[in-house]
Design a protein around this motif. Sequence first.
Motif, PDB file in Angstrom:
ATOM      1  N   ARG A   1      -8.003   9.059  -5.196  1.00 49.63           N
ATOM      2  CA  ARG A   1      -6.949  10.090  -6.273  1.00 49.63           C
ATOM      3  C   ARG A   1      -7.764  10.391  -7.308  1.00 49.63           C
ATOM      4  O   ARG A   1      -7.618  11.600  -7.827  1.00 49.63           O
ATOM      5  N   ARG A   2      -8.720   9.510  -8.048  1.00 51.69           N
ATOM      6  CA  ARG A   2      -9.279  10.075  -9.269  1.00 51.69           C
ATOM      7  C   ARG A   2     -10.338  11.223  -8.872  1.00 51.69           C
ATOM      8  O   ARG A   2     -10.545  12.165  -9.617  1.00 51.69           O
TER       9      ARG A   2
ATOM     10  N   LEU B   1       0.740  -1.312  -0.067  1.00 49.77           N
ATOM     11  CA  LEU B   1      -0.133  -0.099  -0.088  1.00 49.77           C
ATOM     12  C   LEU B   1       0.824   1.154  -0.112  1.00 49.77           C
ATOM     13  O   LEU B   1       0.378   2.453  -0.396  1.00 49.77           O
ATOM     14  N   GLY B   2       2.251   1.309   0.408  1.00 49.43           N
ATOM     15  CA  GLY B   2       3.094   2.159   0.520  1.00 49.43           C
ATOM     16  C   GLY B   2       2.894   3.332   1.492  1.00 49.43           C
ATOM     17  O   GLY B   2       3.518   4.136   1.551  1.00 49.43           O
TER      18      GLY B   2
ATOM     19  N   THR C   1      -8.407  -4.463  -2.186  1.00 47.98           N
ATOM     20  CA  THR C   1      -9.740  -3.530  -1.718  1.00 47.98           C
ATOM     21  C   THR C   1      -9.239  -2.034  -1.317  1.00 47.98           C
ATOM     22  O   THR C   1      -9.937  -1.111  -1.867  1.00 47.98           O
ATOM     23  N   GLN C   2      -8.228  -1.961  -0.460  1.00 46.13           N
ATOM     24  CA  GLN C   2      -7.848  -0.596  -0.091  1.00 46.13           C
ATOM     25  C   GLN C   2      -7.210   0.130  -1.344  1.00 46.13           C
ATOM     26  O   GLN C   2      -7.409   1.294  -1.521  1.00 46.13           O
ATOM     27  N   TYR C   3      -6.237  -0.463  -2.064  1.00 45.02           N
ATOM     28  CA  TYR C   3      -5.569  -0.014  -3.151  1.00 45.02           C
ATOM     29  C   TYR C   3      -6.655   0.620  -4.145  1.00 45.02           C
ATOM     30  O   TYR C   3      -6.724   1.573  -4.401  1.00 45.02           O
ATOM     31  N   ARG C   4      -7.643  -0.156  -4.379  1.00 49.02           N
ATOM     32  CA  ARG C   4      -8.775   0.465  -5.150  1.00 49.02           C
ATOM     33  C   ARG C   4      -9.470   1.663  -4.532  1.00 49.02           C
ATOM     34  O   ARG C   4      -9.707   2.515  -5.260  1.00 49.02           O
ATOM     35  N   LYS C   5      -9.596   1.582  -3.233  1.00 51.96           N
ATOM     36  CA  LYS C   5     -10.388   2.851  -2.732  1.00 51.96           C
ATOM     37  C   LYS C   5      -9.290   3.915  -2.857  1.00 51.96           C
ATOM     38  O   LYS C   5      -9.765   5.020  -3.252  1.00 51.96           O
TER      39      LYS C   5
ATOM     40  N   VAL D   1       6.808  -1.453 -10.742  1.00 47.39           N
ATOM     41  CA  VAL D   1       6.683  -2.521 -10.928  1.00 47.39           C
ATOM     42  C   VAL D   1       4.950  -2.677 -10.851  1.00 47.39           C
ATOM     43  O   VAL D   1       4.454  -2.129 -10.176  1.00 47.39           O
ATOM     44  N   ASN D   2       4.501  -3.346 -11.660  1.00 48.08           N
ATOM     45  CA  ASN D   2       3.046  -3.316 -11.889  1.00 48.08           C
ATOM     46  C   ASN D   2       2.629  -3.870 -10.505  1.00 48.08           C
ATOM     47  O   ASN D   2       3.486  -4.913  -9.841  1.00 48.08           O
ATOM     48  N   PRO D   3       1.198  -3.648 -10.069  1.00 46.58           N
ATOM     49  CA  PRO D   3       0.563  -4.311  -8.900  1.00 46.58           C
ATOM     50  C   PRO D   3       0.734  -5.929  -8.602  1.00 46.58           C
ATOM     51  O   PRO D   3       0.863  -6.192  -7.276  1.00 46.58           O
ATOM     52  N   ILE D   4       0.660  -6.572  -9.819  1.00 51.57           N
ATOM     53  CA  ILE D   4       0.434  -8.099  -9.602  1.00 51.57           C
ATOM     54  C   ILE D   4       1.955  -8.474  -9.177  1.00 51.57           C
ATOM     55  O   ILE D   4       2.029  -9.322  -8.041  1.00 51.57           O
TER      56      ILE D   4
END
Length: 195
Positions: A108-109, A55-56, A99-103, A143-146
């Motif tokens: 941000r959008r 999540l960073g 789920t948190q990353y998508r939130k 690096v991409n999320p996966i």
Amino acid sequence: MTKQSRTARRYNPADLDDDALVLKAKSELIHTTTAYEELMRRYQRTLFNVCVRYLGNERDADDVCQEVMLKVLHGLKQFEGKAKFKTWLYSITYNECITQYRKDKRKRRLMDALSLDPQEEGEEQEASTSEGSEGLSRLLAHVNPIDREILVLRFVAELEFQEIADIMHMGLSATKMRYKRALEKLRNQIDSPFI
């Protein structure tokens, strides 16, 4: 209650392996949380580190860890033991991080749409991390999320490739291939003078 039956009920949770603790927790959870607490104590630090890497930031990682622990508490009775407890735990963690990353992405959008500056919040979060951690997080951001999750599960959670493949619902060879490519990408970034 006889002295022998009281002694049989007492145990040192630190002496039990994960499988035995899961069985104990499943049988005692209505009345006590001793075995459950020991399971969470064993994985708490690694769980937090996995979440931070994915999540960073520590604030979101802490929230996700709390959510994971609650899900484990409520779902342990239904845990069938088809996979190791550790694999099941990190599967829950992976799903909660997504789920948190998508939130966060939606947030941000929304901020962009409202012409707010999302950099301010990001700068606050980065300031709270250490220098080494910041460098790794910066590299992992490329690096991409996966692939990032595969690296985090491998290095931070120290899971086997098969466990990672199970968590991510991927084939074993695909997991290994993505891992290898992600490592190559990280190596190239480390060698690059522009980072």
